[in-house]
Scaffold this motif. Structure first.
Motif, PDB file in Angstrom:
ATOM      1  N   THR A  81       0.863  -1.167   0.000  1.00 20.49           N
ATOM      2  CA  THR A  81       0.000   0.000   0.000  1.00 20.49           C
ATOM      3  C   THR A  81       0.902   1.220   0.000  1.00 20.49           C
ATOM      4  O   THR A  81       2.057   1.170   0.447  1.00 20.49           O
ATOM      5  CB  THR A  81      -0.961   0.038   1.211  1.00 20.49           C
ATOM      6  N   MET A  82       0.367   2.316  -0.525  1.00 19.47           N
ATOM      7  CA  MET A  82       1.114   3.562  -0.588  1.00 19.47           C
ATOM      8  C   MET A  82       0.231   4.662  -0.036  1.00 19.47           C
ATOM      9  O   MET A  82      -0.934   4.781  -0.429  1.00 19.47           O
ATOM     10  CB  MET A  82       1.489   3.863  -2.040  1.00 19.47           C
ATOM     11  N   VAL A  83       0.790   5.437   0.884  1.00 19.05           N
ATOM     12  CA  VAL A  83       0.119   6.618   1.422  1.00 19.05           C
ATOM     13  C   VAL A  83       0.680   7.820   0.679  1.00 19.05           C
ATOM     14  O   VAL A  83       1.901   8.005   0.603  1.00 19.05           O
ATOM     15  CB  VAL A  83       0.372   6.771   2.938  1.00 19.05           C
ATOM     16  N   LEU A 105      -7.772   2.997  -2.730  1.00 20.30           N
ATOM     17  CA  LEU A 105      -8.587   2.606  -1.572  1.00 20.30           C
ATOM     18  C   LEU A 105      -9.263   3.820  -0.942  1.00 20.30           C
ATOM     19  O   LEU A 105     -10.394   3.733  -0.476  1.00 20.30           O
ATOM     20  CB  LEU A 105      -7.717   1.929  -0.512  1.00 20.30           C
ATOM     21  N   LYS A 106      -8.530   4.933  -0.914  1.00 17.69           N
ATOM     22  CA  LYS A 106      -9.033   6.150  -0.274  1.00 17.69           C
ATOM     23  C   LYS A 106      -8.487   7.329  -1.069  1.00 17.69           C
ATOM     24  O   LYS A 106      -7.300   7.363  -1.394  1.00 17.69           O
ATOM     25  CB  LYS A 106      -8.531   6.193   1.174  1.00 17.69           C
ATOM     26  N   GLU A 144      -4.457  15.526  -5.563  1.00 13.41           N
ATOM     27  CA  GLU A 144      -4.990  16.882  -5.573  1.00 13.41           C
ATOM     28  C   GLU A 144      -6.133  17.049  -4.580  1.00 13.41           C
ATOM     29  O   GLU A 144      -6.736  18.116  -4.520  1.00 13.41           O
ATOM     30  CB  GLU A 144      -5.434  17.255  -6.985  1.00 13.41           C
ATOM     31  N   GLY A 145      -6.426  16.018  -3.802  1.00 15.66           N
ATOM     32  CA  GLY A 145      -7.467  16.099  -2.785  1.00 15.66           C
ATOM     33  C   GLY A 145      -6.967  16.815  -1.543  1.00 15.66           C
ATOM     34  O   GLY A 145      -5.803  17.210  -1.450  1.00 15.66           O
ATOM     35  N   ILE A 146      -7.862  16.942  -0.554  1.00 15.41           N
ATOM     36  CA  ILE A 146      -7.489  17.649   0.686  1.00 15.41           C
ATOM     37  C   ILE A 146      -7.128  16.671   1.811  1.00 15.41           C
ATOM     38  O   ILE A 146      -6.691  17.090   2.870  1.00 15.41           O
ATOM     39  CB  ILE A 146      -8.612  18.613   1.145  1.00 15.41           C
ATOM     40  N   ALA A 149      -4.319  10.187   0.322  1.00 18.99           N
ATOM     41  CA  ALA A 149      -4.826   9.091  -0.505  1.00 18.99           C
ATOM     42  C   ALA A 149      -4.122   7.812  -0.073  1.00 18.99           C
ATOM     43  O   ALA A 149      -2.983   7.835   0.393  1.00 18.99           O
ATOM     44  CB  ALA A 149      -4.567   9.369  -1.978  1.00 18.99           C
ATOM     45  N   LEU A 150      -4.817   6.699  -0.223  1.00 19.00           N
ATOM     46  CA  LEU A 150      -4.262   5.391   0.097  1.00 19.00           C
ATOM     47  C   LEU A 150      -4.543   4.484  -1.085  1.00 19.00           C
ATOM     48  O   LEU A 150      -5.669   4.437  -1.578  1.00 19.00           O
ATOM     49  CB  LEU A 150      -4.910   4.829   1.366  1.00 19.00           C
TER      50      LEU A 150
END
Length: 182
Positions: A81-83, A105-106, A144-146, A149-150
């Motif tokens: 997984t990558m954060v 995932l997120k 580009e979200g606030i 992301a996962l």
């Protein structure tokens, strides 16, 4: 000449592990994983926008980590997984040897960029979206979200080659540190 019907002498080899032991050796539980913010630290040291963390499950992926005794050995692919923190990115890079899969995932606004033979394409992905990138195509992403992301990242071989960057990209000039061992 030995009698073929008599019981054989005890074997000097260890008994085969049980099915349970074999399966348990191939389980990577979340509570035993750790986010590795150092796997790609050389990129973040160049520019903090490249900050991200890897959590390894199967194999070490292509981040430059040489080995990790805490993950399931890879036979045919890697799985991690990558954060990706808000505003951060994974730079355009190329895997000549392997397909790479990203599964979000997120995250609600993850931009993926692709480049091949002078052609450029980008698209936005959100939760439960997946892209499979063939070998030989540059790929990169930006959150580009606030919120962070996962994503799941899989590479289609057990030991992928270290990726390269476009020759014009500043990271192509940086000498990578020796592979880390976790």
């Amino acid at each position: 000449m030995p009698d073929m019907l008599s019981p054989s002498a005890p074997s000097a080899t260890a008994p085969e592990p049980s099915l349970g032991d074999r399966i348990e050796s191939r389980i990577a539980r979340y509570e035993t994983r750790q986010l590795d913010w150092n796997a790609l630290k050389f990129q973040a040291d160049y520019d903090p926008k490249y900050r991200r963390a890897q959590m390894r499950y199967v194999g070490t992926g292509a981040t430059g980590v040489a080995s990790d005794s805490n993950c399931v050995p890879a036979e045919h692919f890697t799985f991690s997984t990558m954060v990706l923190p808000a505003g951060c990115e994974g730079p355009l890079h190329l895997h000549d040897d392997v397909e790479e899969v990203f599964f979000i995932l997120k995250g609600s606004r993850v931009k993926l960029m692709f480049e091949s033979d002078g052609e450029y394409y980008e698209t936005y992905m959100k939760e439960r979206d997946l892209v499979s990138v063939p070998a030989g195509i540059y790929r990169g992403l930006v959150n580009e979200g606030i919120e962070e992301a996962l994503m799941i990242v899989c590479l289609g071989t057990s030991i992928p080659e270290t990726p390269t960057y476009p020759p014009s990209h500043p990271l192509s000039q940086i000498k990578r540190p020796k592979p880390a061992t976790a």
